[in-house]
Scaffold this motif. Structure first.
Motif, PDB file in Angstrom:
ATOM      1  N   ARG A 169       5.366  -0.837  33.942  1.00  0.00           N
ATOM      2  CA  ARG A 169       6.077   0.404  34.267  1.00  0.00           C
ATOM      3  C   ARG A 169       5.932   1.457  33.173  1.00  0.00           C
ATOM      4  O   ARG A 169       5.996   2.655  33.440  1.00  0.00           O
ATOM      5  CB  ARG A 169       7.565   0.117  34.500  1.00  0.00           C
ATOM      6  N   TYR A 175       0.042   2.958  35.859  1.00  0.00           N
ATOM      7  CA  TYR A 175       1.009   2.844  36.951  1.00  0.00           C
ATOM      8  C   TYR A 175       1.240   4.205  37.590  1.00  0.00           C
ATOM      9  O   TYR A 175       1.933   5.054  37.054  1.00  0.00           O
ATOM     10  CB  TYR A 175       2.320   2.282  36.395  1.00  0.00           C
ATOM     11  N   SER A 177       2.206   4.551  40.951  1.00  0.00           N
ATOM     12  CA  SER A 177       2.934   4.371  42.203  1.00  0.00           C
ATOM     13  C   SER A 177       4.419   4.234  41.933  1.00  0.00           C
ATOM     14  O   SER A 177       4.845   3.790  40.874  1.00  0.00           O
ATOM     15  CB  SER A 177       2.419   3.121  42.938  1.00  0.00           C
ATOM     16  N   GLU A 178       5.238   4.652  42.901  1.00  0.00           N
ATOM     17  CA  GLU A 178       6.678   4.493  42.773  1.00  0.00           C
ATOM     18  C   GLU A 178       7.129   3.104  43.203  1.00  0.00           C
ATOM     19  O   GLU A 178       8.258   2.700  42.957  1.00  0.00           O
ATOM     20  CB  GLU A 178       7.396   5.556  43.635  1.00  0.00           C
ATOM     21  N   ASP A 179       6.276   2.364  43.866  1.00  0.00           N
ATOM     22  CA  ASP A 179       6.642   1.079  44.452  1.00  0.00           C
ATOM     23  C   ASP A 179       5.768  -0.035  43.883  1.00  0.00           C
ATOM     24  O   ASP A 179       4.585  -0.113  44.165  1.00  0.00           O
ATOM     25  CB  ASP A 179       6.473   1.155  45.982  1.00  0.00           C
ATOM     26  N   LEU A 180       6.385  -0.911  43.083  1.00  0.00           N
ATOM     27  CA  LEU A 180       5.629  -2.013  42.495  1.00  0.00           C
ATOM     28  C   LEU A 180       5.090  -2.967  43.552  1.00  0.00           C
ATOM     29  O   LEU A 180       4.051  -3.604  43.349  1.00  0.00           O
ATOM     30  CB  LEU A 180       6.512  -2.790  41.511  1.00  0.00           C
ATOM     31  N   LEU A 181       5.769  -3.076  44.683  1.00  0.00           N
ATOM     32  CA  LEU A 181       5.329  -3.991  45.735  1.00  0.00           C
ATOM     33  C   LEU A 181       3.981  -3.582  46.311  1.00  0.00           C
ATOM     34  O   LEU A 181       3.194  -4.422  46.754  1.00  0.00           O
ATOM     35  CB  LEU A 181       6.370  -4.067  46.861  1.00  0.00           C
ATOM     36  N   THR A 182       3.692  -2.293  46.305  1.00  0.00           N
ATOM     37  CA  THR A 182       2.382  -1.833  46.777  1.00  0.00           C
ATOM     38  C   THR A 182       1.397  -1.676  45.627  1.00  0.00           C
ATOM     39  O   THR A 182       0.187  -1.793  45.829  1.00  0.00           O
ATOM     40  CB  THR A 182       2.502  -0.494  47.525  1.00  0.00           C
TER      41      THR A 182
END
Length: 275
Positions: A169, A175, A177-182
């Motif tokens: 992060r 990094y 993206s706002e979404d770690l899952l994606t």
């Protein structure tokens, strides 16, 4: 390589992976971050090199480390290491502008070059910390046991991506993206795609130094450009990013890596027929 030596190399590779991953995850517990470096962040950054040095010192095995730069014989590979990332970054951003996923504004060449060149020595040092482990130890060890090249690239990519996780992060350059899952699945896929090129240029040149230069230039020229001049449409990071997580960058690096792999294989086959 005989069976006993092969088994020993496999175990050493596994121990390297366990130690470097464990040491990386200890980093955040000891404090520090990219914006405020502390002992934990420094240990994290140096983990690949520290573990590689430890493994080689214990085994007294430096034969395949690729310590010598061998500039004369590898001029083409050093040249490729210098120009590859800037060209692919601009190509990705150009395509991004054409399909409206990214845009460039207020670009000024002199301030940009001043920032990039000033940052280059620091990024080269951190690139050395990484590449001494990934391409200076893990790649030659895995290659020596004769596993499939793409399996080797996948293993290196998985270890490389996992090493990033403790500070993912905080690594704003990486990094996007706002979404770690994606983001995380793309991080692993990108590390694999990039590893194809990085690993192949290491195997062709016989030294990890071109990978150090490639890595250092990627960070020093990519980071300030994206931070100061590039806007990526929200939700389109997976396509327009010029880091690990950008599908276009993955595609370009993978294609170049496959081309190098085919060239290396052809050269090896030719050498075998002549002996």
């Amino acid at each position: 390589m005989n069976r006993s030596k092969k088994k020993e190399t496999i175990w050493r590779s596994l121990i390297f992976i366990i130690l470097v991953t464990g040491l990386a995850f200890v980093g955040p517990l000891l404090g520090g971050s990219p914006s405020s470096p502390g002992i934990g962040f420094i240990i994290w950054g140096m983990a690949p090199m520290l573990v590689a040095v430890l493994m080689r010192a214990i085994s007294r095995d430096w034969s395949d480390a690729g310590l010598m730069p061998v500039f004369k014989e590898n001029r083409i590979w050093y040249g490729l290491a210098i120009i590859t990332y800037p060209i692919l970054m601009m190509l990705t951003l150009l395509i991004g502008a054409m399909i409206s996923t990214s845009s460039i504004s207020d670009f000024s060449i002199l301030p940009y070059l001043k920032t990039a060149v000033t940052a280059l020595p620091i990024f080269l040092i951190f690139a050395f910390f990484e590449e001494f482990g990934w391409r200076g130890y893990l790649v030659p060890k895995l290659a020596s046991i004769g596993i499939n090249s793409y399996l080797m690239h996948a293993i290196v990519g998985i270890v490389w991506a996992t090493w990033h996780l403790p500070f993912v992060r905080e690594l704003t350059w990486l990094y996007s993206s706002e979404d770690l899952l994606t983001f995380i699945p793309r991080l692993y896929l990108g590390a694999f795609a990039f590893s194809i090129f990085y690993d192949e240029i290491r195997l062709i040149s016989g030294t990890f130094w071109p990978a150090v230069i490639l890595h250092g230039i990627s960070n020093s020229f990519g980071h300030p450009f994206v931070a100061n001049y590039v806007s990526i449409k929200i939700g389109q990071e997976f396509l327009g990013s010029v880091g690990f997580d950008g599908l276009l960058m993955m595609f370009f690096f993978a294609c170049l890596g496959v081309a190098l792999k085919l060239w290396r294989t052809k050269k090896m086959m030719l050498a075998e027929t002549m002996t």
